[in-house]
Scaffold this active site. Sequence first.
Site, PDB file in Angstrom:
ATOM      1  N   ILE A 148       0.768  -1.187  -0.075  1.00 12.21           N
ATOM      2  CA  ILE A 148      -0.123   0.170   0.051  1.00 12.21           C
ATOM      3  C   ILE A 148       0.727   1.393   0.075  1.00 12.21           C
ATOM      4  O   ILE A 148       0.425   2.228  -0.743  1.00 12.21           O
ATOM      5  CB  ILE A 148      -0.979   0.082   1.176  1.00 12.21           C
TER       6      ILE A 148
ATOM      7  N   TYR B  57      -0.118  -8.501  16.542  1.00 14.10           N
ATOM      8  CA  TYR B  57      -0.276  -7.745  15.311  1.00 14.10           C
ATOM      9  C   TYR B  57      -1.280  -6.847  15.459  1.00 14.10           C
ATOM     10  O   TYR B  57      -1.056  -5.565  15.508  1.00 14.10           O
ATOM     11  CB  TYR B  57       0.009  -8.384  14.002  1.00 14.10           C
TER      12      TYR B  57
ATOM     13  N   LYS C  68      -1.472  -2.471  15.963  1.00 14.31           N
ATOM     14  CA  LYS C  68      -2.083  -1.728  14.993  1.00 14.31           C
ATOM     15  C   LYS C  68      -3.275  -0.857  15.695  1.00 14.31           C
ATOM     16  O   LYS C  68      -3.415   0.293  15.451  1.00 14.31           O
ATOM     17  CB  LYS C  68      -2.752  -2.596  13.848  1.00 14.31           C
TER      18      LYS C  68
END
Length: 318
Positions: A33, A185, A189
């Site tokens: 991205i 993870y 985030k």
Amino acid sequence: MPNSALQSPPWDVHRLPRADGRTVLVTGGNAGIGYFAAEQLAGTGATVVLGSRDRAKAQAAIASIGARVPGARLRHLPLDLADPASVGTAPQGLGRLGLERLDAVVLNAGIALDHPPRRTGPDGHELMFATNHLGHFALTAHLAPLLRATPGSRIVTTGSFAAKSERLDLADLQSARDYKPKRAYARSKLAQMLFAVELDRRLRAAGSASLSVLVHPGGALDALTPARPPLHTPGTGERLGHLPLGLVVQGKDAAARPAVRAVLDPGVRGGPVLWSPRVFGLRGEPRPEPLWEHLADPATAAWLWEASCELTGHQPQF
């Protein structure tokens, strides 16, 4: 949701406004991205700096963008977000590139580990938490003087759907006692997203001209992403096999659009807003939506801010 966000002018992802003279740093701009955010921003005339720890991959990304965007203004900033020493040299690195302003930083880079054992970075912090959250927190602190000096600068944070169903364990912030990679993870985030929300609150309270904007890319698949050889070359079978999923999710080129809009759209303002894809938050053009309920928890966000200051030894000051 702020009225200013709802009243922003129509946005065309295929006709981006010019940004000549502006400088944007994209962490992790060499792949995924981040690469497509850098490619799209380069097409506006902005100088785009790719923050990447891997020089060869950064140069390959610069060559790829340059082949598609004639006259692209691209630079590479060596940056390892898990290494406090590398993060601390970011302002000097931008200076060595001859850059005297920073209009936006896109906090995009991240790592996701799939299997135990638990790994740590140079400072002893759990590697995903160190890279995805603490590194970006410290980077923002180091870049704050440059961002303050650039009128209307923006700190754009890329979140993840993985954080939507997760909650922080304030007694085990770095999964030292109970390490499960996918959960660690997601929590890293979530911490990054809570940082963006708390930074927004602090900027608005201080009357700062800088903005903190939170975005998430929706569902992004490599198989639906346009080829960018040698960086990314999905096989024909892979692409055909995943075409039905295009009704639900999108490629990483489209997933970069919320961040690009957050950098460029003059109608974007601070506030409790998440910029996300239009269709169920998974695909489509970016638009503002209310924060997820657990992102709007000021007590947790403020606690995390103080914990991050203690863990990094730095505090973003605007």
